[in-house]
Design a protein around this motif. Structure first.
Motif, PDB file in Angstrom:
ATOM      1  N   HIS A 150      54.566  61.589  41.482  1.00 24.27           N
ATOM      2  CA  HIS A 150      53.185  61.550  40.983  1.00 24.27           C
ATOM      3  C   HIS A 150      52.269  62.473  41.785  1.00 24.27           C
ATOM      4  O   HIS A 150      51.407  63.141  41.200  1.00 24.27           O
ATOM      5  N   ARG A 151      52.434  62.503  43.077  1.00 19.77           N
ATOM      6  CA  ARG A 151      51.562  63.364  43.884  1.00 19.77           C
ATOM      7  C   ARG A 151      51.735  64.823  43.465  1.00 19.77           C
ATOM      8  O   ARG A 151      50.764  65.587  43.412  1.00 19.77           O
ATOM      9  N   LEU A 152      52.968  65.222  43.169  1.00 18.44           N
ATOM     10  CA  LEU A 152      53.216  66.579  42.695  1.00 18.44           C
ATOM     11  C   LEU A 152      52.618  66.783  41.298  1.00 18.44           C
ATOM     12  O   LEU A 152      51.934  67.783  41.038  1.00 18.44           O
ATOM     13  N   ALA A 153      52.865  65.828  40.406  1.00 20.47           N
ATOM     14  CA  ALA A 153      52.342  65.932  39.043  1.00 20.47           C
ATOM     15  C   ALA A 153      50.820  65.952  39.043  1.00 20.47           C
ATOM     16  O   ALA A 153      50.189  66.701  38.275  1.00 20.47           O
ATOM     17  N   HIS A 154      50.218  65.145  39.902  1.00 25.12           N
ATOM     18  CA  HIS A 154      48.756  65.074  39.963  1.00 25.12           C
ATOM     19  C   HIS A 154      48.162  66.400  40.435  1.00 25.12           C
ATOM     20  O   HIS A 154      47.082  66.808  39.970  1.00 25.12           O
ATOM     21  N   ALA A 155      48.853  67.067  41.355  1.00 27.08           N
ATOM     22  CA  ALA A 155      48.380  68.380  41.814  1.00 27.08           C
ATOM     23  C   ALA A 155      48.361  69.370  40.649  1.00 27.08           C
ATOM     24  O   ALA A 155      47.379  70.110  40.460  1.00 27.08           O
ATOM     25  N   PHE A 156      49.422  69.402  39.842  1.00 22.89           N
ATOM     26  CA  PHE A 156      49.449  70.276  38.659  1.00 22.89           C
ATOM     27  C   PHE A 156      48.364  69.863  37.666  1.00 22.89           C
ATOM     28  O   PHE A 156      47.714  70.710  37.048  1.00 22.89           O
ATOM     29  N   TYR A 157      48.156  68.568  37.516  1.00 18.16           N
ATOM     30  CA  TYR A 157      47.139  68.061  36.590  1.00 18.16           C
ATOM     31  C   TYR A 157      45.745  68.538  37.005  1.00 18.16           C
ATOM     32  O   TYR A 157      44.929  68.939  36.155  1.00 18.16           O
ATOM     33  N   ASN A 158      45.472  68.503  38.284  1.00 10.52           N
ATOM     34  CA  ASN A 158      44.158  68.942  38.776  1.00 10.52           C
ATOM     35  C   ASN A 158      43.918  70.428  38.532  1.00 10.52           C
ATOM     36  O   ASN A 158      42.770  70.857  38.375  1.00 10.52           O
ATOM     37  N   TYR A 159      44.999  71.217  38.510  1.00 14.28           N
ATOM     38  CA  TYR A 159      44.883  72.646  38.214  1.00 14.28           C
ATOM     39  C   TYR A 159      45.022  72.929  36.722  1.00 14.28           C
ATOM     40  O   TYR A 159      45.156  74.089  36.318  1.00 14.28           O
ATOM     41  N   LYS A 160      44.965  71.854  35.904  1.00 12.66           N
ATOM     42  CA  LYS A 160      44.995  71.949  34.448  1.00 12.66           C
ATOM     43  C   LYS A 160      46.323  72.452  33.885  1.00 12.66           C
ATOM     44  O   LYS A 160      46.389  72.930  32.745  1.00 12.66           O
ATOM     45  N   PHE A 161      47.392  72.307  34.653  1.00 10.45           N
ATOM     46  CA  PHE A 161      48.735  72.560  34.126  1.00 10.45           C
ATOM     47  C   PHE A 161      49.265  71.232  33.562  1.00 10.45           C
ATOM     48  O   PHE A 161      50.201  70.634  34.098  1.00 10.45           O
ATOM     49  N   TYR A 162      48.644  70.816  32.459  1.00  6.28           N
ATOM     50  CA  TYR A 162      48.897  69.478  31.949  1.00  6.28           C
ATOM     51  C   TYR A 162      50.344  69.291  31.469  1.00  6.28           C
ATOM     52  O   TYR A 162      50.929  68.225  31.669  1.00  6.28           O
ATOM     53  N   PHE A 163      50.886  70.308  30.834  1.00  7.35           N
ATOM     54  CA  PHE A 163      52.241  70.179  30.313  1.00  7.35           C
ATOM     55  C   PHE A 163      53.248  69.989  31.446  1.00  7.35           C
ATOM     56  O   PHE A 163      54.098  69.095  31.387  1.00  7.35           O
ATOM     57  N   ILE A 164      53.150  70.812  32.477  1.00  8.72           N
ATOM     58  CA  ILE A 164      54.060  70.682  33.621  1.00  8.72           C
ATOM     59  C   ILE A 164      53.886  69.316  34.269  1.00  8.72           C
ATOM     60  O   ILE A 164      54.871  68.656  34.644  1.00  8.72           O
ATOM     61  N   ALA A 165      52.638  68.878  34.393  1.00 11.55           N
ATOM     62  CA  ALA A 165      52.365  67.571  34.995  1.00 11.55           C
ATOM     63  C   ALA A 165      53.037  66.454  34.207  1.00 11.55           C
ATOM     64  O   ALA A 165      53.656  65.543  34.778  1.00 11.55           O
ATOM     65  N   ARG A 166      52.950  66.528  32.868  1.00 14.07           N
ATOM     66  CA  ARG A 166      53.561  65.483  32.051  1.00 14.07           C
ATOM     67  C   ARG A 166      55.085  65.531  32.104  1.00 14.07           C
ATOM     68  O   ARG A 166      55.754  64.499  32.066  1.00 14.07           O
ATOM     69  N   VAL A 167      55.643  66.737  32.178  1.00 11.95           N
ATOM     70  CA  VAL A 167      57.103  66.858  32.295  1.00 11.95           C
ATOM     71  C   VAL A 167      57.587  66.187  33.575  1.00 11.95           C
ATOM     72  O   VAL A 167      58.560  65.415  33.574  1.00 11.95           O
ATOM     73  N   ILE A 168      56.897  66.444  34.686  1.00 13.24           N
ATOM     74  CA  ILE A 168      57.261  65.811  35.956  1.00 13.24           C
ATOM     75  C   ILE A 168      57.133  64.297  35.852  1.00 13.24           C
ATOM     76  O   ILE A 168      58.003  63.542  36.302  1.00 13.24           O
ATOM     77  N   SER A 169      56.049  63.845  35.225  1.00 10.47           N
ATOM     78  CA  SER A 169      55.820  62.407  35.059  1.00 10.47           C
ATOM     79  C   SER A 169      56.930  61.754  34.246  1.00 10.47           C
ATOM     80  O   SER A 169      57.426  60.676  34.599  1.00 10.47           O
ATOM     81  N   GLN A 170      57.334  62.398  33.160  1.00 17.72           N
ATOM     82  CA  GLN A 170      58.362  61.819  32.300  1.00 17.72           C
ATOM     83  C   GLN A 170      59.740  61.836  32.953  1.00 17.72           C
ATOM     84  O   GLN A 170      60.540  60.919  32.775  1.00 17.72           O
ATOM     85  N   LEU A 171      60.029  62.892  33.701  1.00 21.47           N
ATOM     86  CA  LEU A 171      61.290  62.929  34.437  1.00 21.47           C
ATOM     87  C   LEU A 171      61.338  61.807  35.481  1.00 21.47           C
ATOM     88  O   LEU A 171      62.369  61.148  35.660  1.00 21.47           O
ATOM     89  N   SER A 172      60.210  61.596  36.141  1.00 20.87           N
ATOM     90  CA  SER A 172      60.133  60.505  37.121  1.00 20.87           C
ATOM     91  C   SER A 172      60.334  59.160  36.445  1.00 20.87           C
ATOM     92  O   SER A 172      61.042  58.281  36.953  1.00 20.87           O
ATOM     93  N   ARG A 173      59.730  58.988  35.280  1.00 24.97           N
ATOM     94  CA  ARG A 173      59.901  57.741  34.537  1.00 24.97           C
ATOM     95  C   ARG A 173      61.366  57.519  34.174  1.00 24.97           C
ATOM     96  O   ARG A 173      61.887  56.402  34.270  1.00 24.97           O
ATOM     97  N   PHE A 174      62.058  58.591  33.762  1.00 29.32           N
ATOM     98  CA  PHE A 174      63.453  58.487  33.360  1.00 29.32           C
ATOM     99  C   PHE A 174      64.329  58.039  34.532  1.00 29.32           C
ATOM    100  O   PHE A 174      65.214  57.194  34.376  1.00 29.32           O
ATOM    101  N   PHE A 175      64.072  58.598  35.717  1.00 34.05           N
ATOM    102  CA  PHE A 175      64.932  58.316  36.858  1.00 34.05           C
ATOM    103  C   PHE A 175      64.533  57.041  37.617  1.00 34.05           C
ATOM    104  O   PHE A 175      65.383  56.432  38.275  1.00 34.05           O
ATOM    105  N   THR A 176      63.271  56.655  37.561  1.00 31.95           N
ATOM    106  CA  THR A 176      62.805  55.529  38.372  1.00 31.95           C
ATOM    107  C   THR A 176      62.437  54.287  37.571  1.00 31.95           C
ATOM    108  O   THR A 176      62.357  53.188  38.135  1.00 31.95           O
TER     109      THR A 176
END
Length: 222
Positions: A40-66
């Motif tokens: 989440h900390r990584l995804a949130h950093a991308f989210y703050n820079y408006k890289f929303y798609f990358i942020a969501r991909v990281i979030s969903q991968l994290s959801r899949f594994f955790t």
């Protein structure tokens, strides 16, 4: 605070909160709650820079594994601890302070399709126990506890304990609530109400028995 210092604090809080934690290697490699927070900390950093798609991909991968779903827009403070985190859901506009602990099955969600701030704010040192649902743009006060399985729809003051469906404040004494893992020992207002009803029924039965005794004695007089 530096990024790596924050990661170190994330590891440290695991040892503070989980008596089963033994070694750094074990914690780093096997604790899904920690993996979810770091992702989440990584995804949130991308989210703050408006890289929303990358942020969501990281979030969903994290959801899949955790098994833990944290929207990249959520704001999470220092020393956040997720214990046995399977099924945890944290919404986009959720704000979580420092030293917050949550358990498996917790939902910090919205109540509908409203826009803007629609998820809870959890203040410092709060504890949200197993299976609790905290819904809407409400605030859980500092050092407060939400009991296992509770559904909270309204603000909770600082230094309070809430249990039940819907959530009821059962402790509010102005003193700091001790941060421990004994969330199964929180009071149950439904159980207390049933005990009171049982006590009243017993008193009514005693009174009826006394009345029957008086009536019976009256009928036996010559």
């Amino acid at each position: 605070m530096g990024f790596f210092k924050m990661l170190k604090e994330d590891i440290g809080v695991v040892f503070d909160q989980d008596p089963a934690a033994r070694t750094y290697i074990e914690v780093i490699l096997t604790y899904s709650g920690l993996h979810a927070i770091w992702s989440h900390r990584l995804a949130h950093a991308f989210y703050n820079y408006k890289f929303y798609f990358i942020a969501r991909v990281i979030s969903q991968l994290s959801r899949f594994f955790t098994g833990i779903e944290i929207h990249p827009g959520a704001k999470i403070g220092k020393r956040f601890f997720i214990d046995h985190g399977m099924g945890v859901v944290i919404g986009e506009t959720c704000e979580i302070g420092d030293n917050v602990t949550i358990f498996q099955g917790v939902t910090l969600g919205g109540t509908g399709k409203e826009k803007g701030k629609r998820h809870p704010t959890i203040k410092n040192n709060a504890l949200i126990a197993t299976g609790a649902k905290v819904l809407g743009s409400i605030m859980i006060g500092e050092s407060s506890k939400v009991g296992a399985g509770s559904v909270v729809l309204h603000d909770v003051p600082d230094h309070s304990t809430v249990v039940g469906i819907p959530g009821r404040i059962v402790i509010q004494n102005g003193e700091r609530v001790r941060r421990d893992l004994d969330h199964h020992k929180l009071p149950d207002p439904i159980s207390e109400l049933l005990k009171e009803m049982d006590s009243e029924i017993r008193e009514m039965r005693d009174e009826l028995d006394q009345l029957k005794g008086v009536k019976s004695n009256g009928n036996t007089r010559v």
